[in-house]
Structures are given as structure tokens and as C-alpha cells.
Design an enzyme around this catalytic site. Structure first.
Site, PDB file in Angstrom:
ATOM      1  N   GLY A 267       9.104 -14.108   4.882  1.00  0.00           N
ATOM      2  CA  GLY A 267       7.724 -14.212   5.356  1.00  0.00           C
ATOM      3  C   GLY A 267       6.796 -14.943   4.420  1.00  0.00           C
TER       4      GLY A 267
ATOM      5  N   ASP B  90       4.720   2.980   3.912  1.00  0.00           N
ATOM      6  CA  ASP B  90       5.810   2.326   3.176  1.00  0.00           C
ATOM      7  C   ASP B  90       5.788   2.782   1.719  1.00  0.00           C
ATOM      8  OD1 ASP B  90       8.006   0.704   2.799  1.00  0.00           O
ATOM      9  OD2 ASP B  90       6.850  -1.143   2.554  1.00  0.00           O
TER      10      ASP B  90
END
Length: 883
Positions: free
Chosen positions: A235, A363
Site C-alpha cells: 500500500g 490493531d
């Protein structure tokens, strides 16, 4: 993280995602009929369409087309309709599911975005295809192909590279895809991020404007100068940069459109914008980075944020964790315990501050927790954070800390906190994805090794098992299975559990039998791509080989006394003898190892047929390593020379050894660091594999020159080692050091030991002592033979002075500690593979390798990896011959 894609199909084993979703998600083009005279061939993830009888160059300028899920069919149809009438070969990904996987966050960056590849015959046809396809699909969105030059606004890209499959041994000592220089020399075909033109190739003039456009976008003119990269993914990158206005360091996070996808299709730009919005909502918290800027360069987005001081909590494991060496003193353990508990309390407060603002972090794991020298903590990486009311589905998360799907909202963060509390003392919480009840066993081990208050462990277990989980009150008598383990048994709904490894021969038959039953229960003889589930490498190296395929499993079962299994041997035989079978020829990754295993299983004629097939291949093109190169080939030829008495095989083995000797060089001809841009050290990929070949050649010939060569090879590997503060010797990779069998010091030490039986060397004796210290650690992350505790056990068993190796306290400790990783499959004992994400049954990473290692210490007859036993090979020392 490349393992993620192979976790999507099956919750127990790694499996190929391409097969599972083939019918449901195949592109329509996969079902289109080609006209007469065309071939339609499946090749890994691709379908290759080639007109018969057409001669194309072996290399040249190739065209790639990118695409997204909603325009892939349109682009495929355009390529098909343009290329087929003109007789231009091309290939395309087979389905939507493969396109998704290749564009996910941790997919390889060099292959990102590629949907179609077209092979023009020359530069004129290159331009014709580019202009013709651009007129139809020009400007269609798709991930930027980082290795290529973009044509106009995409989705078409070009690079110079190979059209056919050729390989060469690179400067790192491994086989890589190759292209040919004008003088006929093969050189690596670089497929890394970043557009590259070989030095003998001239960029076509019509591509020059596009090259200029590629270089037009940079950070020039912006008040940020990148100082160093922190991390790359598909990404984008994360960088430390300097704000030239203030001189302070900041973090720059980059996001590429249409790339770095999550499972629900969100790209990196979408997630970066979410992170900006979340951080702005959390502004003012001292544990969260402040937003400084947001801008775009070309089509890449950048978020500038405050740099949180400190190091990731994960880094402190290697620096502070007392179990990475022989047993630490109580004061060191007590000091670490207090530090770890203080950090956990600080992390808990930081997460609570997010919850007070209504934000779920989503996360939480030690890589996203920054710890300062003063113990203060900060949280980073908010790309999946979300308001609690959004009830967002988590699409990214570290597997050792990601909560089960039934934990939503704040409960997901609470679960991760519980995992961190266990992991700072025993970082094996990835096992909880395979068996949540394993948390209780980990808690028992922590209580036995660290002075952790009971309420701390109880709180962690409630967070992991659920707030309503009753964790009991007091340890069980007699050690072994404590109160938490009893709770784990209740959660799994069983009264007992499979036998666990013990350092005594009485328990060995039951442990071996249980491992064998798990392995056999996992077999899939109806499948052609694998027999026993193992590491993801079996889908690239094949299902037959020793390391990850059927040959290694059947070898381990046989030599440890777990029996012969005719149906599975037939599966291996039938495929090994197929002439059309695509297979490598190396020892651990190819047919040489298959031939060896078949010979050990008693299939002597079939083994020789497989060996003959290997002999027909151009072995000179291989590297010199044991795993897939010449060292393994030479050792296998020596084996067959010994068992058959054939002089031609012996001569071939010595020819291979001569070639390895010519390539060896001197001690200082290798760098002082293993891996990265340099050749690796170690038994499987380094110089110790050639050293093993030279030792066995000495035993077969009596020629002292071979021992001289073995000494040089071993010194090459020792040059790439480092001595730690506790005296342990490790292979030095620069950013980490390794004790393991395949790429660490344990495998090197096993060859050192064999060498020492023929010639004493003080340096080697000192190195061997340091290797024993490195194999006496209390903690190893993985269980496997090549890169885990089982390989450490095999090393200690091989060098133990005890006649019964399990009587050696160091060996006994490693046998018992294998229980930390022990899991179940259909009620039988099994072990996890790489990354602890799924069970594995193969030799290199899974249950078969653990069985072999246990057999090296517990079996009544010598058990070891091929060629590592102390005995001289059959047929040795019949005639001297110089190299």
C-alpha cells in the site's frame, strides 16, 4: 505476512486460495474459446494464450495491464480482442480472487497490480499494442505497477524482461529468473519495485516522454526531506522525514490508490484518510501522534504526523527478555517481570483513553506500541481504528493479537490487551487462533517461570476467554497440568489430551503414534497438488519433495519407526515417475530428495529411475547449497554410489564436488553478514552444506584435500557469526541473529561436529561450544525442524555426550518445552508451522520434523536428517582421488 493469503481457505492448514475459489470467481475470459491454432495453458496463477508455431524472442519489452475488480473484465476483453486477431501471445490472471490477493497490503510489491501480460515481437509491435489498447482502455483505474513504466495514465505499463523461463545463480547464491546479455551471459532479471532498464538496452524513443513523466513527481518543493524508510507494504511506505521549517523529525505515511487492499476491497488511500480523521478526533491525547499535514504527490497520498519517541514494544523482547539464553538469575527475571507489568499497565491506560473518546483501536499489538526509555508508551498506526458505534468489521490485524470475530467494539481491544499480557512473558499467542484454550496452558507456563501475580494472569485469561470465564482458584498439585490447563480442557470439551513429549523412552511410542495418526489423518490422496498439508512453499516447490512434500513426511515416518504406508508411497511414486511432472531437481526442494526417500523406503528401482531423470538435467546451473543446489546433489550421488556400487555415480559425485570447490573461494570471500543482498550462511543455504559434501567425499576417498575444503567452507560460515554477551554463537544477519538448524548456527555446528571426528581444530571446538550455548535457550518462537525448537533439539541430541541423549538435561529441557507448541488434530498430537498460523505436517516446518527431532533423542536406532549421521556412508574409502 505473505502467509495471510494461504490462511483464507482453511482454518486448520495453509491452502492455495487459487484452487478454492476457482469456479466461483474465475474471469469470463478464462472460459472464452480461442480460435484454431492457439494454445491455452494454465501456469500457476495465470492462463497463457499462445498461437502455435509462432517464434517469439526469449526476452524484450513486455506490456502489463493493471486493473480493479470492477473493470478487470473490460480490460481483459480489450486485450483478447486486440491480441488474438494479430497473433500476439498474452497471459492473464485466472480470476477475481487472485487479482484481489495480489493487490492486498502484504502481497509482494513487485507483482502488485499485474492483471495481464502481453509479449510483443519487437519495438514496432510494442508501440502498436500500447497505442491500440490505450485507445480502448486508456485511463482505466488500477494499481501502479511499481516495477514498470506507465504509458500515459495507465492502465498499461512496460518493462524489459524475460519472456521465457530461464534461471541463473545470482550473487546471493540462489537461482533467480534470468535474461541474457549480448555476449550470451545470463544475469538476474530484476523484478523489484522501481523501473529499471538493463545497461545494454536503449529505451525506445517513444517511451522517453513517459519516463520523464515518471520522474516529474517528487517531494521537491515540499517542506519535508525523507531521512530513512521505516516500513514498506504493497500500500505504500512509512518514512522518517525532517520538517525543514522546524528541523524536527516527523513520520510520513504514504498510500497508493487501488493498492494495499483489505479483504473488503478498501485501498491504502481510504485507510490513510480514515487514520487522519481518527487522529484528529483523538487530538490532545499524549499517547497518540498529532496530525501535522496531509497532501498528495502525483496520485500518492501522504499523511505527516508526529513522531512518537521510543522503540516498538516488540523490540524489547530481544533486548530485555530473560528467556532467550540459558536460565537467567532470579533477580533478572524479577526485574523483567516488574518492567513488563508496568508497560502492560501503561498500554491499558492508553487504550482506555481511546475508549473514553469512543474509538476502537482495532490493531493493538507490540509492533504498534512505542515504549520510551522512561517507560512511557504511545500508540501508532490507526488505519483500522473506528468509532465504536460504527461496529466496523476488522479486515487487518496481527494474527497473534486479533480477536475472534465474536469480539466486537471495545472487546476486540480488550482481547488484544489480554494477549499482550501473556506475550510479554511467553510470546506464543498466535497459537490461540488454532486453539483459544491454549491461553490457559501459556498462563501455567508463565506462572511457573515468572513471579507474576495470579490476578494479572486471571485478568489476561478473562480478556481472552471472555469476561464470564471462570479461571479457578489455585494451581494443581504435582506440576504439569495446572488449574488453567484444566479450564482449557473444559473449554475444548474433552477429558484428556494427546500425550505430550517427555524425555524418556517409555513415552516415545505413544507420542510417535499420536503424531503419526495426526499426519495420516491429514492426508489428501485425492488431491494432485499435495498429499500432506504443510508450508505454503509446497505450492511453489511442489508436493513431492523432502522439505515440504510427501517424500519428507514418509521418510520421517519410516526412520522413526512409525511404519510404512503403501497408499501414500504409491501416491508419491506415481507422480515422481510422471515425465510431464514439473519439478525441481534439488535435494530438499526437488527430485534428488525424492529419489533418496524412495530408496530408503525400499523402492530401489523406482528411485534409480527418478535419479536418472535428475542426471539428464543441467545440474551445473544450480547454486552450491544443500537445500536446492550442488551440495545436496553431490551427497545424493555419493549415497547411491554407496548403495549400488556404481563407479559412474561415484565419479559424478566427485565431479559435482569439484565444481563446488571451484566456486568456493577463500574464507574472506564472503561478507560478515548473512542474507539480504549477500549469500546466506548456514546448513541449508550457506557454506556448511558444501562442507558436509566435502567431509563425506573425504570419507569416501581418504583424500585430505576434501577436509581442507571443508575447513574453508566452515570458516566462511563462522565468519558470518556473532558471539552474544552470554557466549552464545549465532549466525549474524545484521538486524537479527539466528540459532536455528537451517540458516542458524545449529546446522553449522552439526557439520563442525562431523568434521571434528576426522581432524581437530581449536577454533571449531570453541565455535561448537558457543553453538551449544545458543541451543540452550529457554525460548524459541517456532516448533519446526528447520527454523524452530525441533532443530535445536536435533542439534543437541547429535552432539550430546550422553549415550542416551534424552538423559542430557539440555536435551530433556527442549523435549519438554515442545509441549508449549503442542496442539491437536482430530484428537492426536500435532504442531504448528511457520508463523504459528496453521498446523503443518511437513518435515521442514511441521509435525513430521518434530517427530524426526524427537526420534533423534528417543528412538532406539540413530535418526537424523540425511547425511548428518555420525556413521560413514556405505561404500566409503575405496580409492583416493584428488579434486
Amino acid at each position: 505476512m505473505r502467509y495471510d493469503a494461504y490462511c483464507m481457505v482453511d482454518r486448520t492448514f495453509f491452502d492455495s486460495p487459487g484452487e478454492a475459489y476457482e469456479e466461483e470467481y474465475a474471469f469470463a475470459a478464462a472460459g472464452r474459446e480461442l480460435p484454431g491454432g492457439w494454445l491455452h495453458v494454465r501456469q500457476d496463477d495465470w492462463l497463457v494464450c499462445t498461437p502455435e508455431g509462432t517464434r517469439r524472442p526469449a526476452q524484450g519489452w513486455k506490456i502489463h495491464a493493471s486493473g480493479c475488480q470492477d473493470n478487470a473484465e473490460k480490460i481483459l476483453d480489450a486485450v483478447w480482442d486486440f491480441c488474438v486477431p494479430r497473433g500476439i501471445p498474452f497471459k492473464f490472471l485466472r480470476g477475481h480472487h487472485i487479482l484481489q490477493l495480489r493487490n492486498m497490503k502484504y502481497a509482494p510489491r513487485g507483482a502488485s497490480g499485474k492483471l495481464v501480460t502481453v509479449y510483443p515481437a519487437d519495438e514496432a509491435e510494442l508501440r502498436e499494442v500500447l497505442e491500440g489498447l490505450d485507445a480502448v482502455v486508456g485511463g482505466e483505474p488500477g494499481a501502479y505497477i511499481l516495477s514498470d513504466l506507465r504509458w500515459n495514465q495507465g492502465p498499461l505499463y512496460v518493462r524489459y524482461g524475460g519472456f521465457v523461463e530461464r534461471h541463473v545463480v545470482s550473487e546471493r547464491g540462489v537461482l533467480e529468473p534470468a535474461i541474457e546479455r549480448p555476449d550470451g551471459t545470463l544475469v538476474p532479471d530484476r523484478r523489484r519495485p522501481g523501473f529499471h532498464v538493463p545497461d545494454w538496452v536503449t529505451l525506445p524513443e517513444f517511451l522517453a516522454p513517459h519516463a520523464e513523466a515518471r520522474h516529474a513527481h517528487s517531494l521537491a518543493g515540499l517542506p519535508y526531506v525523507v531521512r530513512r524508510p521505516v516500513h514498506f507494504s504493497n500500500g505504500g511506505g512509512v518514512y522518517v522525514a525532517e520538517d525543514t521549517r522546524t528541523g524536527t523529525e516527523v513520520i510520513l505515511k504514504e498510500a497508493r490508490p487501488y493498492a494495499g487492499l483489505t479483504a473488503d476491497g478498501r485501498d491504502a488511500v481510504t485507510r490513510l484518510q480514515r487514520e487522519r480523521d481518527i487522529l484528529e478526533r483523538l487530538a490532545g491525547l499524549d499517547t497518540v501522534p498529532a496530525v501535522l499535514d496531509y497532501f498528495t504527490v502525483g496520485d500518492h497520498h501522504f499523511l505527516a504526523q508526529e513522531l512518537i519517541a521510543g522503540k516498538p514494544l516488540s523490540k524489547f523482547f530481544g533486548q530485555k527478555y530473560p528467556e532467550t539464553g540459558p536460565r537467567a538469575d532470579p533477580a533478572e527475571i524479577a526485574g523483567y517481570t516488574q518492567w513488563a507489568m508496568d508497560v502492560c499497565a501503561a498500554v491499558e491506560r492508553a487504550v482506555a483513553s481511546l475508549h473514553d473518546r469512543g474509538i476502537v483501536f482495532g490493531d493493538l499489538h507490540p509492533y504498534n506500541v512505542m515504549v520510551g526509555d522512561d517507560g512511557r508508551v504511545g500508540l501508532i498506526d490507526f488505519e483500522v481504528a473506528a468509532p465504536v458505534e460504527a461496529e466496523a468489521v476488522r479486515m487487518l490485524g496481527h494474527p497473534a493479537y486479533a480477536a475472534p470475530r465474536d469480539r466486537t467494539g471495545f472487546a476486540a481491544d480488550t482481547y488484544a490487551l489480554g494477549c499482550i499480557k501473556l506475550a510479554v512473558f511467553l510470546p506464543l499467542t498466535a497459537l490461540l487462533r488454532l486453539d483459544l484454550g491454549k491461553a490457559a496452558e501459556l498462563a501455567d507456563e508463565i506462572a511457573a517461570r515468572f513471579p507474576v501475580p495470579q490476578e494479572f494472569l486471571d485478568a489476561a485469561l478473562r480478556a481472552i476467554l471472555g469476561e464470564d470465564a471462570a479461571v479457578g482458584a489455585g494451581p494443581a498439585e504435582g506440576g504439569g497440568s495446572g488449574r488453567h490447563s484444566r479450564r482449557a480442557g473444559e473449554l475444548r470439551g474433552r477429558d484428556g489430551r494427546p500425550p505430550r513429549p517427555r524425555p524418556d523412552r517409555e513415552s516415545w511410542p505413544a507420542v510417535r503414534g499420536s503424531l503419526a495418526e495426526a499426519i495420516l489423518a491429514s492426508a489428501t490422496p485425492h488431491r494432485d497438488d499435495r498429499l500432506f498439508p504443510g508450508d505454503i512453499a509446497q505450492f511453489s516447490t511442489g508436493a513431492l519433495n523432502l522439505a515440504h512434500g510427501a517424500a519428507g513426511v514418509l521418510y520421517a515416518l519410516h526412520v522413526t519407526g512409525a511404519g510404512r504406508h503403501r497408499e501414500h508411497e504409491h501416491w508419491l511414486l506415481e507422480r515422481a515417475l510422471r515425465k510431464e511432472q514439473r519439478a525441481r531437481i534439488g535435494f530438499y526442494d526437488g527430485l534428488h530428495g525424492v529419489a533418496y526417500a524412495l530408496d530408503r523406503l525400499g523402492h530401489h528401482d523406482e528411485a534409480r529411475r527418478v535419479l536418472d531423470r535428475c542426471m539428464d538435467e543441467k545440474w551445473q546451473r544450480l547454486g552450491t547449497d544443500l537445500f536446492s543446489g550442488l551440495a545436496g546433489v553431490g551427497l545424493n550421488l555419493l549415497h547411491f554410489a554407496g548403495t549400488t556400487g556404481e563407479r559412474t555415480l561415484r565419479d559424478a559425485a566427485l565431479d559435482v564436488a569439484r565444481t563446488v570447490a571451484e566456486r568456493l573461494g577463500g574464507e574472506s570471500d564472503v561478507p560478515e553478514v548473512s542474507g539480504g543482498a549477500h549469500p546466506k550462511a548456514g546448513l541449508m543455504l550457506g557454506s556448511s552444506g558444501p562442507a558436509l559434501l566435502f567431509v563425506r567425499c573425504y570419507e569416501a576417498t581418504g583424500e585430505e584435500t576434501f577436509l581442507d575444503l571443508a575447513a574453508t567452507a566452515l570458516r566462511q560460515d563462522l565468519r558470518r557469526c556473532v558471539v552474544r554477551d552470554d557466549g552464545a554463537l549465532h549466525v549474524n544477519e545484521g538486524w537479527r541473529s539466528l540459532p536455528y538448524l537451517a540458516e542458524g548456527i545449529a546446522g553449522v555446528a552439526m557439520v563442525l561436529d562431523l568434521y571434528q571426528t576426522h581432524r581437530d581444530d581449536e577454533r571449531f571446538r570453541t565455535a561448537a561450544s558457543g553453538a551449544v550455548i545458543s541451543s540452550s535457550s529457554q525460548f524459541y518462537v517456532q516448533a519446526g525442524l528447520f527454523n524452530g525448537r525441533a532443530g535445536i533439539l536435533a542439534h543437541l541430541a547429535a552432539v550430546s555426550p550422553q549415550r542416551a541423549a534424552f538423559g542430557d538435561p539440555r536435551v530433556a529441557a527442549q523435549i519438554e518445552a515442545l509441549s508449549w507448541h503442542a496442539l491437536e488434530y482430530q484428537g492426536h498430537l500435532a504442531f504448528p508451522g511457520e508463523q504459528l498460523l496453521r498446523l503443518s505436517m511437513d518435515l521442514a516446518t511441521g509435525s513430521a520434523g518434530v517427530m524426526l527431532a524427537l526420534g533423534s533423542a528417543l528412538h532406539t536406532e540413530p535418526v537424523h536428517l540425511p547425511f548428518l549421521g555420525s556413521q560413514t556412508p556405505a561404500g566409503a574409502a575405496v580409492q583416493n582421488r584428488t579434486v
